[in-house]
Write an enzyme that holds these catalytic residues in place. Structure first.
Site, PDB file in Angstrom:
ATOM      1  N   HIS A  79      26.603  35.120  31.979  1.00  0.00           N
ATOM      2  CA  HIS A  79      26.405  36.009  32.471  1.00  0.00           C
ATOM      3  C   HIS A  79      26.945  36.297  33.626  1.00  0.00           C
ATOM      4  O   HIS A  79      27.337  37.432  33.857  1.00  0.00           O
ATOM      5  CB  HIS A  79      24.904  36.181  32.531  1.00  0.00           C
ATOM      6  N   HIS A 237      26.728  43.062  24.160  1.00  0.00           N
ATOM      7  CA  HIS A 237      25.951  41.297  24.885  1.00  0.00           C
ATOM      8  C   HIS A 237      26.719  39.948  24.532  1.00  0.00           C
ATOM      9  O   HIS A 237      27.394  39.518  25.065  1.00  0.00           O
ATOM     10  CB  HIS A 237      24.901  41.320  24.607  1.00  0.00           C
ATOM     11  N   ASP A 241      29.193  37.669  26.750  1.00  0.00           N
ATOM     12  CA  ASP A 241      29.394  36.157  26.682  1.00  0.00           C
ATOM     13  C   ASP A 241      30.291  35.471  27.031  1.00  0.00           C
ATOM     14  O   ASP A 241      31.169  34.763  27.065  1.00  0.00           O
ATOM     15  CB  ASP A 241      28.384  35.997  25.491  1.00  0.00           C
ATOM     16  N   HIS A 264      28.901  30.710  21.965  1.00  0.00           N
ATOM     17  CA  HIS A 264      29.184  30.388  22.940  1.00  0.00           C
ATOM     18  C   HIS A 264      30.066  29.285  22.211  1.00  0.00           C
ATOM     19  O   HIS A 264      30.943  28.424  22.582  1.00  0.00           O
ATOM     20  CB  HIS A 264      27.866  29.393  23.643  1.00  0.00           C
TER      21      HIS A 264
END
Length: 310
Positions: A79, A237, A241, A264
């Site tokens: 973030h 969001h 990421d 991720h």
């Protein structure tokens, strides 16, 4: 596109708790010289400096972690890295007195506010970019991610969850500081109530709460009283990421990043795959402007110690 690197005009500080550890942690942002990059200075008797680069990624389980998961590390960097990338901050030393960046409200907006309050200073060092020259794609089961040539910095992210609260969502935009601030920065991390006990038993999500996460209940509905900040907050969001994970290239992209059902691990794998193929990109910087003409991006010889050399 901007020709020169940036840092902050003054120091800034933020504090909170780690979403996984539940422990209090403070960050101090220190302005840095050109070509410093983003560096985390872990305070403590075993402290060390961790450069925010792909080569320092030690884990992508639940978050992006720099360093040694069993030793000195900084977790949940995505973030803050997304905020720095989104607002165009190239150089910064971040002192941290814990092993995890605070989750704050689960989005990047608090980082954005701290950066804007400190102010942005333009330096004399030229900014370099990674320009995508050809498509590069990686697949993992039904998920995939790819880089494609594009004249700006573009993100096209699509997610697909069985949950009725999420479903299939997509977000696409050419990224700028304004777009990031208005369309991405306030999107919060999210999770499912059914996963909470499993995560707690494994020692994760100890700092998670309705104050820093969008939570989907067993009935498939968002249980946060205030609801969503965007109708498609979940995919926004995921875009945050992706921006944070790809910022670990050490330079901004001129190109388009596309992903489907990513996370991720896939973001990190796609970045490594790109940087391992030196025919897929080139390093460029802006040429000198001539009166009445805009600057052009020209290829340069990158030093062997550059972060994109793997």
């Amino acid at each position: 596109m901007y020709d020169y690197q940036t840092t902050l005009k003054s120091r800034a500080m933020l504090s909170g708790v780690g979403v996984h550890s539940g422990k209090p942690v403070s960050l101090h942002f220190l302005p840095a010289d050109g070509d410093t990059g983003i560096v985390f200075h872990v305070i403590g008797e075993n402290g060390r400096e961790l450069r925010a680069l792909s080569s320092e990624v030690g884990s992508t389980d639940l978050c992006t972690l720099l360093g040694d998961p069993a030793g000195v590390h900084v977790g949940t960097v995505e973030h803050i890295m997304g905020a720095l990338s989104g607002l165009g901050i190239d150089n910064l030393v971040i002192e941290i007195d814990g092993r995890e960046v605070p989750i704050l409200d689960g989005s990047a907006i608090r980082f954005v506010e701290a950066i804007e309050q400190a102010g942005v200073e333009t330096l004399s060092a030229k900014r370099r970019y990674i320009r995508i020259l050809k498509p590069v794609r990686i697949e993992s089961g039904a998920s995939w991610a790819e880089f494609r040539p594009h004249s700006g910095t573009r993100f096209e992210v699509e997610i697909d969850f069985e949950s009725a609260a999420i479903g299939r969502q997509s977000f696409a935009a050419d990224m700028s500081a304004e777009v990031f601030r208005n369309e991405i920065a306030r999107a919060r991390t999210f999770g499912f109530m059914k996963d909470v006990e499993r995560l707690w038993a494994a020692g994760y999500a100890l700092g998670s709460s309705l104050e820093n996460s969008v939570v989907i209940g067993d009935d498939g509905r968002v249980i946060n009283m205030e609801g969503l900040r965007y109708p498609d907050e979940f995919v926004r969001h995921k875009t945050l990421d992706a921006m944070g994970d790809l910022a670990l290239a050490g330079a901004r992209f001129i190109g388009c990043f596309r992903s489907y059902r990513g996370g991720h691990r896939l973001n990190a794998a796609a970045l490594r795959h790109l940087l391992s193929d030196h025919s897929a990109f080139e390093i460029v910087e802006a040429s000198r402007r001539e009166r009445g003409r805009s600057a052009e991006m020209i290829a340069i010889n990158a030093p062997v110690y550059a972060p994109w050399v793997v």
